[in-house]
Design a protein around this motif. Structure first.
Motif, PDB file in Angstrom:
ATOM      1  N   ASP A  98       0.926  -1.143   0.019  1.00 38.73           N
ATOM      2  CA  ASP A  98      -0.120  -0.030   0.089  1.00 38.73           C
ATOM      3  C   ASP A  98       0.807   1.076   0.112  1.00 38.73           C
ATOM      4  N   VAL A  99       1.389   1.512  -1.411  1.00 37.91           N
ATOM      5  CA  VAL A  99       2.463   2.708  -1.193  1.00 37.91           C
ATOM      6  C   VAL A  99       2.027   3.991  -1.014  1.00 37.91           C
ATOM      7  N   GLN A 100       0.512   4.009  -1.259  1.00 40.07           N
ATOM      8  CA  GLN A 100      -0.135   5.446  -1.105  1.00 40.07           C
ATOM      9  C   GLN A 100      -0.048   5.829   0.356  1.00 40.07           C
ATOM     10  N   GLU A 101      -0.729   4.776   1.107  1.00 44.21           N
ATOM     11  CA  GLU A 101      -0.861   4.780   2.559  1.00 44.21           C
ATOM     12  C   GLU A 101       0.457   4.977   3.226  1.00 44.21           C
ATOM     13  N   LEU A 120       0.127  10.130  -9.038  1.00 46.79           N
ATOM     14  CA  LEU A 120      -0.106   8.868  -8.654  1.00 46.79           C
ATOM     15  C   LEU A 120       0.904   7.727  -9.403  1.00 46.79           C
ATOM     16  N   MET A 121       1.806   8.260 -10.028  1.00 49.50           N
ATOM     17  CA  MET A 121       3.119   7.507 -10.358  1.00 49.50           C
ATOM     18  C   MET A 121       2.848   6.219 -11.219  1.00 49.50           C
ATOM     19  N   MET A 122       1.660   6.351 -11.901  1.00 49.44           N
ATOM     20  CA  MET A 122       1.302   4.856 -12.758  1.00 49.44           C
ATOM     21  C   MET A 122       2.484   4.810 -13.747  1.00 49.44           C
ATOM     22  N   TYR A 123       2.902   5.791 -14.233  1.00 52.32           N
ATOM     23  CA  TYR A 123       3.777   5.764 -15.232  1.00 52.32           C
ATOM     24  C   TYR A 123       5.076   5.433 -15.092  1.00 52.32           C
ATOM     25  N   GLU A 124       5.537   5.713 -13.602  1.00 52.12           N
ATOM     26  CA  GLU A 124       6.878   5.481 -13.089  1.00 52.12           C
ATOM     27  C   GLU A 124       7.327   4.292 -12.906  1.00 52.12           C
ATOM     28  N   ASN A 172       7.894  -1.978 -10.229  1.00 51.55           N
ATOM     29  CA  ASN A 172       6.991  -1.695 -11.261  1.00 51.55           C
ATOM     30  C   ASN A 172       7.677  -1.590 -12.513  1.00 51.55           C
ATOM     31  N   GLU A 173       8.976  -1.711 -12.877  1.00 52.51           N
ATOM     32  CA  GLU A 173       9.653  -1.336 -14.057  1.00 52.51           C
ATOM     33  C   GLU A 173       9.195  -2.551 -14.960  1.00 52.51           C
ATOM     34  N   GLU A 174       9.238  -3.757 -14.595  1.00 57.59           N
ATOM     35  CA  GLU A 174       8.843  -4.770 -15.472  1.00 57.59           C
ATOM     36  C   GLU A 174       7.338  -4.713 -15.844  1.00 57.59           C
ATOM     37  N   VAL A 226      -8.277   0.168  -8.784  1.00 55.97           N
ATOM     38  CA  VAL A 226      -7.641  -1.261  -8.832  1.00 55.97           C
ATOM     39  C   VAL A 226      -6.550  -1.251  -7.907  1.00 55.97           C
ATOM     40  N   ALA A 227      -6.433  -0.320  -6.842  1.00 58.57           N
ATOM     41  CA  ALA A 227      -5.324  -0.127  -5.874  1.00 58.57           C
ATOM     42  C   ALA A 227      -3.924  -0.041  -6.554  1.00 58.57           C
ATOM     43  N   PHE A 228      -3.756   0.759  -7.469  1.00 59.37           N
ATOM     44  CA  PHE A 228      -2.739   1.055  -8.062  1.00 59.37           C
ATOM     45  C   PHE A 228      -1.999  -0.313  -8.475  1.00 59.37           C
ATOM     46  N   ASP A 229      -2.689  -1.421  -8.751  1.00 60.65           N
ATOM     47  CA  ASP A 229      -1.895  -2.620  -9.528  1.00 60.65           C
ATOM     48  C   ASP A 229      -1.817  -2.135 -10.859  1.00 60.65           C
TER      49      ASP A 229
END
Length: 432
Positions: free
Chosen positions: A234-237, A428-432, A277-279, A359-362
């Motif tokens: 849970d990175v955001q929390e 939200l760093m979904m691209y990072e 998250n890179e892969e 999707v809880a940043f999945d």
């Protein structure tokens, strides 16, 4: 019997045999049976069978088998004690603290202090499971009681000791891979200081009531909560914990040190997230850019000066595209600009950000649903540029863009900008 004596007597000096015999004696007394009948009689108990099996094993290689048997027995004992503690914790979970007299409180706190010290000794030796067990025992002993509210000093001492045990318990739980237990312990330690920052549905403790307005927080417990949330993914929390510590640090003498610690944790959190998250990001990009919207096609020859293929029948005044096949450089730039505008639209951005949270940043779940959202935004652009408003048309457009961006640095930068816009808000760093 003589057979039992001959079997057991040479092995009595082994602690594991002594322990099994004492256990067998206790069970025999409970049943009102002589020990020999309990061990040798029909329908032998599990302890009796285990004693016979242990004796047989010790005949083969006494030294090694004694060590293995003792380790097995100790492991089962720890497991049984752990299960008993967990069952006790479940029973106590929703029960309020009961008022206890001063003598009872003294005994409970002395036992809690002993568990805290025993746990520290085991922890520094690297025995994290044993340390966790000691701190669990201390937690169970202390969480049940409190002094009357008029006894502020005694309740304050209980609060400090229990908070220390819970922080240690959280740390040990993290070391042995129990992040959920670590999170629970950290939040209960925070609740002992009033629970400010946890929200309405979080744990609470009667000893912490009235302290939430004091402004003082348990920094160590908040750091433990951050680590537990990070371990749970849970990175955001986890990031919010650091933000909360930084806000509280403004009124503390050690505020500068706390802010530096938060910055280090945030940097590690970001690096870990990027590595993790890179892969997934590469898989996501391949599905969106190279899998969902592309096919390996051989592009037809473009007529010089027109931007149209020999197979294209569109009039000269049509936009500079090749229907379903190829684009000129200027046409590709215009399509990318249109995509950037579409992905930057406030309504589309809001939908993508909502998808991220849903999707809880999945990243993998995000990819499955983002393809549908992006196709909806692409449909007007597909029609404008003469592509079929379908998945096949989107594939053809993507292939046409890819052929131009691969050999043009400026277009490649514009394409990357479009991709970043597609993933929603940068925060939200979904691209990072």
């Amino acid at each position: 019997s003589m057979e039992l004596k001959r079997l057991v007597t040479p092995l009595l000096h082994y602690r594991v045999i002594e322990g099994l015999l004492l256990t067998a004696l206790e069970e025999a007394n409970e049943l009102g049976l002589p020990l020999s009948e309990f061990i040798e009689g029909p329908g032998r108990s599990g302890v009796a069978l285990e004693l016979w099996a242990a004796c047989e094993r010790l005949k083969e290689d006494p030294g090694r088998q004694a060590q293995l048997l003792q380790e097995e027995l100790d492991g089962r004992m720890r497991e049984a004690q752990s299960l008993a503690l967990k069952e006790q914790e479940l029973q106590l979970k929703d029960q309020p603290r009961g008022i206890i007299d001063m003598e009872g409180l003294r005994v409970a706190m002395e036992y809690g202090q002993k568990c805290r010290k025993d746990g520290l000794v085991e922890y520094h030796r690297g025995n994290f499971d044993e340390a966790l067990h000691s701190w669990r025992q201390g937690d169970v002993a202390l969480r049940r009681f409190r002094a009357p509210f008029r006894c502020e000093v005694e309740n304050g001492m209980l609060r400090e000791l229990h908070s220390s045990l819970l922080r240690n318990l959280s740390q040990a739980a993290l070391r042995v891979g129990h992040p959920t237990e670590a999170l629970d312990a950290a939040e209960r330690a925070i609740a002992l200081r009033g629970g400010r920052g946890l929200g309405r549905d979080a744990s609470w403790d009667v000893l912490g009531v009235g302290l939430e307005a004091a402004g003082e927080i348990d920094v160590k417990a908040w750091f433990r909560r951050h680590l537990a949330l990070e371990a749970l993914g849970d990175v955001q929390e986890a990031a919010k914990c650091l933000q909360y510590i930084e806000e509280a640090a403004t009124s503390r003498a050690d505020g500068d040190r706390l802010r530096q610690d938060c910055q280090r944790c945030r940097s590690k959190l970001r690096q870990r997230q990027q590595r993790g998250n890179e892969e997934e990001r590469r898989m996501l990009q391949r599905s969106l850019q190279g899998g969902v919207f592309s096919e390996k096609r051989v592009a037809p020859v473009v007529k010089a000066g027109t931007g149209l293929t020999s197979q294209d029948t569109q009039p000269a005044e049509a936009p500079t595209f090749v229907q379903g096949k190829a684009l000129t450089r200027d046409g590709a730039a215009d399509v990318l600009e249109d995509l950037l505008v579409a992905y930057s639209d406030a309504d589309f951005l809001q939908r993508v950000d909502k998808l991220s949270r849903d999707v809880a940043f999945d990243a993998l779940e995000f990819a499955k649903h983002l393809a549908r959202l992006s196709f909806e935004a692409q449909q007007p652009i597909l029609k404008k540029w003469g592509f079929e408003a379908s998945i096949t048309g989107a594939q053809e457009m993507k292939q046409a863009l890819k052929e131009q961006t691969q050999r043009d640095t400026e277009l490649e930068e514009l394409s990357n900008k479009v991709s970043r816009a597609l993933y929603g808000s940068p925060d939200l760093m979904m691209y990072e």
